[in-house]
Scaffold this motif. Sequence first.
Motif, PDB file in Angstrom:
ATOM      1  N   GLN A  50       0.813  -1.213   0.000  1.00  0.00           N
ATOM      2  CA  GLN A  50       0.000   0.000   0.000  1.00  0.00           C
ATOM      3  C   GLN A  50       0.848   1.266   0.000  1.00  0.00           C
ATOM      4  N   GLY A  51       2.160   1.110  -0.087  1.00  0.00           N
ATOM      5  CA  GLY A  51       3.047   2.269  -0.154  1.00  0.00           C
ATOM      6  C   GLY A  51       2.902   2.964  -1.496  1.00  0.00           C
ATOM      7  N   GLU A  52       3.574   4.088  -1.613  1.00  0.00           N
ATOM      8  CA  GLU A  52       3.512   4.866  -2.852  1.00  0.00           C
ATOM      9  C   GLU A  52       3.930   4.022  -4.052  1.00  0.00           C
ATOM     10  N   GLY A  53       3.090   4.014  -5.069  1.00  0.00           N
ATOM     11  CA  GLY A  53       3.375   3.260  -6.286  1.00  0.00           C
ATOM     12  C   GLY A  53       3.154   1.760  -6.153  1.00  0.00           C
ATOM     13  N   LYS A  54       2.613   1.318  -5.043  1.00  0.00           N
ATOM     14  CA  LYS A  54       2.386  -0.114  -4.810  1.00  0.00           C
ATOM     15  C   LYS A  54       0.928  -0.452  -5.067  1.00  0.00           C
ATOM     16  N   GLU A  55       0.650  -1.725  -5.266  1.00  0.00           N
ATOM     17  CA  GLU A  55      -0.727  -2.182  -5.438  1.00  0.00           C
ATOM     18  C   GLU A  55      -0.886  -3.526  -4.734  1.00  0.00           C
ATOM     19  N   MET A  56      -2.108  -3.829  -4.325  1.00  0.00           N
ATOM     20  CA  MET A  56      -2.365  -5.090  -3.645  1.00  0.00           C
ATOM     21  C   MET A  56      -2.695  -6.207  -4.627  1.00  0.00           C
ATOM     22  N   GLY A  57      -3.326  -5.883  -5.738  1.00  0.00           N
ATOM     23  CA  GLY A  57      -3.647  -6.895  -6.729  1.00  0.00           C
ATOM     24  C   GLY A  57      -4.714  -7.868  -6.233  1.00  0.00           C
ATOM     25  N   VAL A  58      -4.778  -9.010  -6.893  1.00  0.00           N
ATOM     26  CA  VAL A  58      -5.750 -10.055  -6.567  1.00  0.00           C
ATOM     27  C   VAL A  58      -4.981 -11.277  -6.076  1.00  0.00           C
ATOM     28  N   LEU A  59      -5.284 -11.699  -4.855  1.00  0.00           N
ATOM     29  CA  LEU A  59      -4.589 -12.800  -4.198  1.00  0.00           C
ATOM     30  C   LEU A  59      -5.388 -14.084  -4.283  1.00  0.00           C
ATOM     31  N   SER A  60      -4.691 -15.194  -4.505  1.00  0.00           N
ATOM     32  CA  SER A  60      -5.319 -16.515  -4.382  1.00  0.00           C
ATOM     33  C   SER A  60      -4.323 -17.467  -3.739  1.00  0.00           C
ATOM     34  N   PHE A  61      -4.876 -18.457  -3.034  1.00  0.00           N
ATOM     35  CA  PHE A  61      -4.076 -19.525  -2.432  1.00  0.00           C
ATOM     36  C   PHE A  61      -4.400 -20.811  -3.171  1.00  0.00           C
ATOM     37  N   GLU A  62      -3.360 -21.585  -3.498  1.00  0.00           N
ATOM     38  CA  GLU A  62      -3.521 -22.823  -4.251  1.00  0.00           C
ATOM     39  C   GLU A  62      -2.659 -23.911  -3.623  1.00  0.00           C
ATOM     40  N   GLU A  63      -2.841 -25.139  -4.126  1.00  0.00           N
ATOM     41  CA  GLU A  63      -2.026 -26.279  -3.706  1.00  0.00           C
ATOM     42  C   GLU A  63      -1.990 -26.411  -2.181  1.00  0.00           C
ATOM     43  N   MET A  64      -3.144 -26.198  -1.562  1.00  0.00           N
ATOM     44  CA  MET A  64      -3.227 -26.159  -0.101  1.00  0.00           C
ATOM     45  C   MET A  64      -3.181 -27.553   0.520  1.00  0.00           C
ATOM     46  N   SER A  65      -2.487 -27.623   1.630  1.00  0.00           N
ATOM     47  CA  SER A  65      -2.440 -28.836   2.442  1.00  0.00           C
ATOM     48  C   SER A  65      -2.548 -28.401   3.901  1.00  0.00           C
ATOM     49  N   ILE A  66      -3.503 -28.967   4.624  1.00  0.00           N
ATOM     50  CA  ILE A  66      -3.719 -28.635   6.033  1.00  0.00           C
ATOM     51  C   ILE A  66      -3.515 -29.906   6.841  1.00  0.00           C
ATOM     52  N   GLU A  67      -2.552 -29.874   7.753  1.00  0.00           N
ATOM     53  CA  GLU A  67      -2.236 -31.029   8.587  1.00  0.00           C
ATOM     54  C   GLU A  67      -2.412 -30.645  10.049  1.00  0.00           C
ATOM     55  N   LEU A  68      -3.308 -31.326  10.732  1.00  0.00           N
ATOM     56  CA  LEU A  68      -3.513 -31.059  12.159  1.00  0.00           C
ATOM     57  C   LEU A  68      -2.361 -31.658  12.954  1.00  0.00           C
ATOM     58  N   LEU A  69      -1.846 -30.876  13.902  1.00  0.00           N
ATOM     59  CA  LEU A  69      -0.758 -31.317  14.772  1.00  0.00           C
ATOM     60  C   LEU A  69      -1.299 -31.360  16.196  1.00  0.00           C
ATOM     61  N   GLY A  70      -2.235 -32.244  16.451  1.00  0.00           N
ATOM     62  CA  GLY A  70      -2.918 -32.296  17.735  1.00  0.00           C
ATOM     63  C   GLY A  70      -4.213 -31.506  17.660  1.00  0.00           C
ATOM     64  N   ASP A  71      -4.813 -31.234  18.831  1.00  0.00           N
ATOM     65  CA  ASP A  71      -6.109 -30.554  18.878  1.00  0.00           C
ATOM     66  C   ASP A  71      -6.023 -29.050  18.648  1.00  0.00           C
ATOM     67  N   ASP A  72      -4.854 -28.442  18.876  1.00  0.00           N
ATOM     68  CA  ASP A  72      -4.827 -26.977  18.837  1.00  0.00           C
ATOM     69  C   ASP A  72      -3.709 -26.366  17.992  1.00  0.00           C
ATOM     70  N   HIS A  73      -3.062 -27.160  17.159  1.00  0.00           N
ATOM     71  CA  HIS A  73      -2.052 -26.630  16.236  1.00  0.00           C
ATOM     72  C   HIS A  73      -2.219 -27.286  14.875  1.00  0.00           C
TER      73      HIS A  73
END
Length: 147
Positions: A75-98
């Motif tokens: 968001q600085g001068e001359g910057k842009e945020m663009g369009v973000l996407s997340f891909e190739e996701m993998s979610i691994e639970l490491l116990g009940d709270d991590h």
Amino acid sequence: MHAICLVLLVSAADPAMEKAAIQRVLDDQTVAWNKGDLPGFMKGYLDSDELSFFSGDKKTKGWKATLERYQKHYQGEGKEMGVLSFEEMSIELLGDDHALVRGRFRLKLKSESPTGIFTLVMRKTPAGWRIIHDHTSASEAPPMKKG
């Protein structure tokens, strides 16, 4: 005996539900980013001085410093945020709270489309799942072709 069984049932997390809750946090982040809402994007991170963000050879510590880093880079001068996407996701639970989350980000800007990979460590808090560590590596730009 019945009370003990009930306590065990209540404390046992449903892995599918937990993974879905984590995915919602990341989905909410992309929605906020794509609206230009950095504070909304930052809701996915633990609001703590203990938050860590590593990118390239830089280490950022704390929620506020991480927000400021994003503001400076997108968001600085001359910057842009663009369009973000997340891909190739993998979610691994490491116990009940991590959990460990791995994936790829893609950012569509006016003149370029940077991409890279990330690893997140998330913790389940009273407010829900939050990122406590983010290690993001952007792909190197392809070499310029000589004409």
